[in-house]
Every structure is written in structure tokens, then in C-alpha cells.
Scaffold this active site. Structure first.
Site, PDB file in Angstrom:
ATOM      1  N   ARG A  60      22.754  11.792  17.977  1.00 43.24           N
ATOM      2  CA  ARG A  60      22.015  11.216  16.838  1.00 43.24           C
ATOM      3  C   ARG A  60      21.946  12.576  15.626  1.00 43.24           C
ATOM      4  NH1 ARG A  60      16.973  11.920  15.698  1.00 43.24           N
ATOM      5  NH2 ARG A  60      16.452  12.017  18.007  1.00 43.24           N
ATOM      6  N   TYR A 112      26.285  -0.625  -7.905  1.00 41.89           N
ATOM      7  CA  TYR A 112      26.370  -1.689  -6.882  1.00 41.89           C
ATOM      8  C   TYR A 112      24.943  -2.226  -6.866  1.00 41.89           C
ATOM      9  CZ  TYR A 112      26.092  -3.319  -2.205  1.00 41.89           C
ATOM     10  OH  TYR A 112      25.909  -4.079  -1.072  1.00 41.89           O
ATOM     11  N   ASP A 184      28.548   8.108  -6.862  1.00 41.03           N
ATOM     12  CA  ASP A 184      28.843   7.175  -5.809  1.00 41.03           C
ATOM     13  C   ASP A 184      30.703   7.027  -6.289  1.00 41.03           C
ATOM     14  OD1 ASP A 184      29.998   4.984  -4.223  1.00 41.03           O
ATOM     15  OD2 ASP A 184      28.034   4.073  -4.496  1.00 41.03           O
ATOM     16  N   LYS A 209      34.676   0.895   2.616  1.00 41.93           N
ATOM     17  CA  LYS A 209      35.926   0.503   1.626  1.00 41.93           C
ATOM     18  C   LYS A 209      37.157   1.064   1.729  1.00 41.93           C
ATOM     19  CE  LYS A 209      32.389  -2.291   0.258  1.00 41.93           C
ATOM     20  NZ  LYS A 209      31.389  -1.995   0.594  1.00 41.93           N
TER      21      LYS A 209
HETATM   22  N1  PLP Z   1      28.511   1.693  -3.173  1.00 42.33           N
HETATM   23  C1  PLP Z   1      29.176   0.838  -3.642  1.00 42.33           C
HETATM   24  C2  PLP Z   1      30.146   1.291  -4.735  1.00 42.33           C
HETATM   25  C3  PLP Z   1      29.353  -0.359  -2.972  1.00 42.33           C
HETATM   26  O1  PLP Z   1      30.278  -1.135  -3.527  1.00 42.33           O
HETATM   27  C4  PLP Z   1      28.726  -0.696  -1.649  1.00 42.33           C
HETATM   28  C5  PLP Z   1      28.981  -1.718  -0.879  1.00 42.33           C
HETATM   29  O2  PLP Z   1      29.677  -2.870  -1.324  1.00 42.33           O
HETATM   30  C6  PLP Z   1      27.901   0.472  -1.289  1.00 42.33           C
HETATM   31  C7  PLP Z   1      27.795   1.586  -1.949  1.00 42.33           C
HETATM   32  C8  PLP Z   1      27.081   0.134   0.113  1.00 42.33           C
HETATM   33  O3  PLP Z   1      27.796   0.374   1.145  1.00 42.33           O
HETATM   34  P1  PLP Z   1      27.653  -0.184   2.432  1.00 42.33           P
HETATM   35  O4  PLP Z   1      28.198  -1.777   2.583  1.00 42.33           O
HETATM   36  O5  PLP Z   1      28.794   0.416   3.586  1.00 42.33           O
HETATM   37  O6  PLP Z   1      26.590   0.155   2.996  1.00 42.33           O
END
Ligand code: PLP
Length: 403
Positions: A60, A112, A184, A209
Site C-alpha cells: 500500500r 475532463y 494532465d 488511456k
Molecule cells: N484525465 C483525462 C483527460 C481523462 O479523459 C480522464 C478520464 O476519462 C481522467 C483524467 C480520469 O481518468 P480515470 O478514468 O483513469 O480515473
């Protein structure tokens, strides 16, 4: 005298960055599906708990060789000092904001939806001041930083309109106010864009992704300087949001082919963008690799490739675009991205359905916009699929119903 070390290329780094040497000679770190590790003596245990050795210790805490090997590769790919692996992208983003954003978070509005819900819905419940910036012009960002935001959070290219933000300029502006720029980098991937080299402080990923790349795992990561990751790791430990070793092993395997996969995503998306930009049923193709994209020059400067995400604004209304999405056969109608298979979504019915029609219009998200995650198939087959879906519209006499 030893020559200065050569900087390895991304394909080499994707395969050779794991520090742990397997005692049995496995060419990669195997799966340690183990919760704890036995020590020969208390003195040896103290080596780890007092920070003189990197573990293994307790899973963990992230002190598991399979997780650490993954983090070595993640750090190398983003040119970062270190990386932390999380159970999801949202786990990575939330721990980052809890560690560094408690004095205030300013977040680009083009982000997002899950991130927006966290920043605007949940963080304020903890008393954290947050704001959503309607645009990223210098004056808007300046006002947010002056009002006390200590983390500026952006995506580039943005979702779903694929705008490109000037990472170096935003980093400079954040630093003038002792704030951190967090990027991000999910859409671009570290193969196409390395925000830390442009001045950003931390990079976060939904590894679900492109990094995972096969739509078969959920994971997240944060990369940056070790002193910035330290408090984030402490939140990961407290919230218990570390990535499971089995998923870490799967993600490590995916990363070995990341540069190959991204090159193919880039080629396929560019091929579709070029082929469709003059199609009579399409009003606009949104792709940073097209010279017609409003920030194409900036994209050329800060990206090494333009990615696999593509926006198609269909000529017609919301129903016309829905009809195209429903007619596609190779593109699966599914709300994710970055996998081997091509996907399509209509943002006004999925990721941006919670915004009013007016809010979507203000953000440039037309109801007839389709977002494509272009996969690894043969681009000629993908183009044929899109053409049959668009041509079907013409047959139905729907083309030209401009909304
Ligand atoms: N950041 C982006 C650009 C995303 O498209 C997503 C999810 O679609 C996330 C973060 C969140 O990721 P997760 O679904 O792995 O928690």
C-alpha cells in the site's frame, strides 16, 4: 574518463528504465503479487523505514518492486525525477490537489468532466477555494493567481475541442506567483509532449488511456520532482489509492510498446483529418496537426506528434451527428480513449451532457461535434467506415440541415 551519458530515446527508455535487477534474470520485473516483504533483521527493516533504501516493504505504501519498476519507466518517459502510480487517473489528480492545492486551485474550464466535478464540487466541501477559468488568456490567469490559487491545472490538447495551450507561458506565469503548473498529459501522452521540459511542475495521467493502451486496465500516475511527489505519496498512502501490483505489471507491459503505438495513433489520426477536412458532410475537422488548426504553430513547437484524438463537426444538427455515430461500425460508441480500437462519442450526450446548451456553445462544443479516439486499425478501413456513415446521411437527405 567516462564519456557523459547519452540521453536515451523514448523507445529505449520504455524498455530499459527499470532499476530493479531480477535475481533470477527475468528481463523485466515480474509480478510480485505480495502485500508485505520479510526482513532478515530489524536493522535491515530500519534501512527501509528510515529511508536509506527504497524497499520493498509494504505494497500500500507503493514499496513493491513491480510498482516501483513501473514508476521508473513512467518517470523516464516524462523526463521526471520520479513518478507515483495510482489506482486511477482521478486518484492521481485528487491526491495531487490535496497535497498541493489546499490554498486554492484554478482549473481550465476545458477539462475532463470528472476533474471539473472534483475541483468545483468536492474540493470546496473541504473548504478549498477553487475556480474554473473560462479562458486561459494572460489576464484571466493573472487574476486567478493574484486571488490566491496555488495550483493551476490544465489539459493540452483540451477535451473535446482540441485547443492547444501554451504550457511554457502558463508555467512562467504560475511561477511568478509561486504557484505550480499541473498538466494532465493524458491526451498527448509523453511520446508527443513532455510538459516538464516546457516548465510545468507536475504531470498527471489517466494511464487508463494511451499508457495502458488496450482498454483493459484502470490506472493513474503523477510525475515530477521528488520533493513535490513526497506529499502526494503521503496522500496516496493515507487514502490507500496505490495501483495494485497485477495492474502495475500489465501497465509496465503496455509501456514497452507505447512509442510504437503512439506513432501509429498519430499517423492514423492525421490521415483521417487530412482526408475528411474537405468532406461535404463535415463543417470542421478539429486536429492540432492540420495547418488550419488555430494553434497549429504552437502545437508544432511544443508537441512531437499531434495525437490520436480528432474532432469532427458534422454539418447538421445534434440528431445528424447522432445518426453518424450510430452508423459507424468499426468505431465503437464508448466513452473512453487511447485504446487499440477506435471509439466515438458525441460530447453533448456524454462527457459534456451536464452542461447547458449555452455553456457548451460558450466553450465551442457544438452539439454536432463527434470526438474520435483513432485506434491502431488500418487507416483506409477507418476512413471507409467514416465515409459510409457520412454518405448514408446524404442518402437520407439530411446533409445540409445546418444548425
Ligand atoms: N484525465 C483525462 C483527460 C481523462 O479523459 C480522464 C478520464 O476519462 C481522467 C483524467 C480520469 O481518468 P480515470 O478514468 O483513469 O480515473
Amino acid at each position: 574518463m567516462k564519456a557523459s551519458p547519452r540521453r536515451l530515446g523514448p523507445a529505449t527508455l520504455a524498455i530499459h528504465s527499470q532499476q530493479h535487477q531480477d535475481p533470477l534474470g527475468s528481463p523485466h520485473v515480474p509480478l510480485y503479487d505480495t502485500t508485505t516483504f520479510r526482513f532478515p533483521s530489524t536493522a535491515d527493516l530500519l534501512e527501509v523505514t528510515e529511508g536509506r533504501r527504497r524497499g520493498p516493504f509494504y505494497t500500500r505504501y507503493g514499496l513493491n518492486p513491480t510498482i516501483q519498476a513501473l514508476e521508473d519507466t513512467l518517470a523516464a518517459l516524462e523526463s521526471a525525477e520520479a513518478a507515483l502510480a495510482f489506482a486511477s487517473g482521478m486518484a492521481a489528480i485528487s491526491s495531487t490537489l490535496l497535497a498541493h492545492g489546499r490554498a486554492g486551485v484554478a482549473c481550465a474550464a476545458d477539462i475532463y468532466g470528472g476533474t471539473q466535478a472534483l475541483v468545483m464540487g468536492q474540493l470546496p466541501m473541504l473548504g478549498i477555494p477553487t475556480q474554473l477559468l473560462p479562458n486561459m488568456e494572460a489576464a484571466t490567469v493573472e487574476a486567478a493567481l493574484r486571488s490566491g490559487a496555488r495550483v493551476l491545472l490544465i489539459e493540452s490538447p483540451t477535451n473535446p475541442t482540441l485547443q492547444v495551450l501554451d504550457i511554457a507561458r502558463l508555467a512562467e506565469q504560475a511561477h511568478e506567483h509561486d504557484a505550480l503548473l499541473v498538466v494532465d498529459n493524458t491526451f498527448a501522452s509523453p511520446i508527443n509532449q513532455q510538459p516538464l521540459n516546457l516548465g510545468a511542475d507536475l504531470v498527471v495521467h489517466s494511464a487508463t488511456k494511451y499508457l495502458g493502451g488496450h482498454s483493459d486496465l484502470t490506472a493513474g500516475s503523477v510525475m515530477g520532482a521528488a520533493h513535490l511527489l513526497e506529499p502526494i505519496g503521503s496522500w496516496r498512502q493515507g487514502l490507500g489509492s496505490v495501483l495494485a501490483p497485477a495492474t502495475a505489471a500489465l501497465l509496465s507491459r503496455s509501456l514497452r510498446t507505447l512509442p510504437l503505438r503512439i506513432a501509429r495513433h498519430n499517423d492514423n489520426a492525421l490521415a483521417l483529418a487530412e482526408a475528411l477536412q474537405h468532406h461535404p458532410a463535415i463543417r470542421r475537422v478539429l486536429y492540432p496537426g492540420l495547418p488550419s488548426h488555430p494553434q497549429h504553430e504552437l502545437a508544432r513547437q511544443q508537441m512531437q506528434g499531434f495525437g490520436g484524438m480528432l474532432g469532427l463537426e458534422i454539418r447538421g444538427d445534434r440528431q445528424t451527428a447522432t445518426a453518424v455515430a450510430d452508423r459507424l461500425e468499426l468505431f465503437a460508441l464508448a466513452p473512453s480513449l487511447g485504446g487499440a480500437e477506435s471509439l466515438v462519442t458525441q460530447p453533448c450526450t456524454t462527457s459534456h451532457a451536464n452542461l447547458s446548451a449555452n455553456e457548451r456553445r460558450e466553450r465551442g462544443i457544438s452539439d454536432s461535434l463527434l470526438r474520435l479516439s483513432v485506434g491502431l486499425e488500418d487507416s483506409a478501413d477507418l476512413l471507409h467506415d467514416l465515409e459510409q456513415a457520412l454518405d448514408g446521411l446524404q442518402g437520407n437527405g439530411q446533409q445540409g440541415i445546418d444548425a
